[in-house]
Scaffold this motif. Structure first.
Motif: not given
Lengths: 335, 335
Positions: B25-31, B38-42, B125-130
């Protein structure tokens, strides 16, 4: 202070935490508690991204100053926020430092970070400072905000849209080659290329402008336009046709390529770290954007086509070739 | 897949991004895009924290499994959110991997992360792999949310408040010593201590409960209670008096200390990485909290006093000594 040992972790943090808040209205607690406490803007979507830079992989302290490195570590994250149409807000910064690191190096690293944060009104609200047995590692995570109506993903491109890029492409990759080869300082053409590589400017303002003007998809150009065009095509389930003759190249890139015995276009197609933006837009909206902003540093480089056509490059003789991603890939199998 | 080279960066990301969203419910776009959306709680405050773990500094792959390491890399960040009274929401994960890293190691590292994220309803929801030239580096940044009325900082302790800790202290530091010494597996007492070190459970639920019950200050215990008591005292401009006889120690810690020839209390005072919480509260509110929650795993260990008294430890003979922070300090000058 002559060494990190003398200064200590907490002494270091005391130095680093000065001048880190540029927008006081959104920060309840900055550096110094277990977590930062932030006031989000009501009704905006929150953005979150992170990037890690590793010594000997992403940078070489013999070819970048600490200030430039700090600037870039933040810039690459702001570029990700720009590519969503958003405004960057807050950063947390982790650094792993070898014990031998001169404290001045760390102070200058943070000066570079603070400079770009000041420029883009971003707050540094926390971080982690640890020791490293081998080499410097910097990780930055950045939050941003975007109006829901202005959010631009990679997946909205439609056949018929124009494909547009900001700025010039390929400069950063040529700059890196010049830096690696050394003895570039005597060439006037080298300076803007090296600068494009060491201190890329994230296109935050342009990202927000084109998002509000109706961009249907957007990506920042971190791995070469060939890679980003493929990403947009894949996410949007469309094809993309780029025109080689329309891809904007700096005059200095052409000079450098001649000197290095390379094709300038290859830097633009496959070179990394330009941190310009590529976006797609309905042609009428693009015309309106240009009419309202005649000086905008943007160039139409192609069109969105049906998925069946794939991602192609049309050269100046009209020959069409498939355009594959060949940007930087960590762990890629050697050819 | 036998090597990271065969799998490649993008193949790796495809494996890692599965099962990363626990609260859709709080993620519009993940990885998979430039940044997570993300949708913050008001009306909630947003929290942000980050921690970096470096091989040979924070962990040793001969004494931790990749799964445990992944679990802990998230846990230490959730602990920071817990210490503000908040609920953790989203994580972004950066990993720098040597080329020789077996892909299974990375997959298991992420399994550990996904397990704790599932347990605490946190989204990756995201990251970096190096790539990394030397050793594994993991950086996690976590966001959280807290009702404004429930935010607890380090700075609100008042003379007269009780000082309370969750769980037992010192177990993790003793576990680390056992791991380092080796041949601990035959001792039953070692297992809970080693587990406390390798897979600490962040006290998120307790943090939220005591925040809502009126905690005036709170800190997670990452560097030993001596260090955290000094931090709260300094931030709140108060003194703190701790009673040695009241500090909760696991029975196994006493056994281990006897075996190792050490004083069990020293692990609790100066040992790191318990990731329990220490908080202060007005005595009447603390009594009400206990009355409403008779099984709560909390122990009163002292009182908040006037700043002039400093931070002290009263031993079981009634002797008072000044209690200095001696927790882990990266770059500290050797004594």
């Amino acid at each position: 202070m002559n060494s990190l040992k003398e200064l200590g972790e907490f002494g270091l943090i005391d130095v680093l935490k000065q001048d880190t808040i540029n927008d006081h209205s959104s920060v309840v607690v900055g550096i110094g508690d277990d977590a930062a406490v932030l006031l989000p803007t009501p009704k905006q979507l929150q953005l979150l991204t992170t990037d890690m830079l590793v010594e000997s992989v992403h940078f070489d302290l013999t070819t970048t100053t600490p200030w430039q490195l700090g600037y870039k570590a933040i810039a690459v994250n702001l570029s990700d926020i720009a590519a969503m149409g958003g405004a960057p807000r807050h950063a947390v910064v982790s650094v792993a430092l070898p014990h031998s690191t001169p404290p001045d190096l760390v102070v200058n690293l943070y000066k570079g970070m603070k400079e770009i944060c000041h420029e883009f009104c971003v707050n540094i609200v926390g971080g982690d400072t640890v020791s490293s047995p081998h080499g410097l590692v910097i990780n930055v995570a950045v939050t941003g905000e975007v109006e829901p109506a202005n959010l631009v993903r990679r997946s909205g491109a439609q056949p018929g849209d124009v494909v547009v890029v900001t700025g010039n492409l390929g400069s950063s990759a040529a700059g890196l080659e010049l830096l690696t080869a050394g003895q570039w300082e005597d060439y006037d053409f080298a300076w803007p290329l090296v600068t494009a590589h060491l201190t890329p400017r994230p296109q935050v303002k342009l990202g927000q402008l084109v998002a509000a003007a109706g961009a249907t998809s957007m990506d920042d150009i971190s791995d070469g336009i060939a890679s980003e065009a493929n990403e947009i095509a894949s996410a949007s389930q469309v094809g993309i046709r780029l025109y080689a003759g329309q891809i904007p190249l700096a005059a200095e890139l052409k000079e450098a390529a001649a000197k290095l015995g390379k094709t300038p276009l290859d830097y633009a197609l496959y070179g990394g770290e330009d941190f310009q933006l590529v976006f797609t837009m309905e042609p009428g909206k693009y015309a309106a954007l240009l009419a309202a902003n005649p000086e905008l540093p943007v160039t139409k480089v192609g069109e969105v086509v049906d998925a069946g056509e794939g991602v192609t490059l049309v050269d100046q003789a009209g020959q069409v070739q498939t355009l594959k991603a060949r940007g930087y890939n960590h762990f890629r199998q050697e050819d």
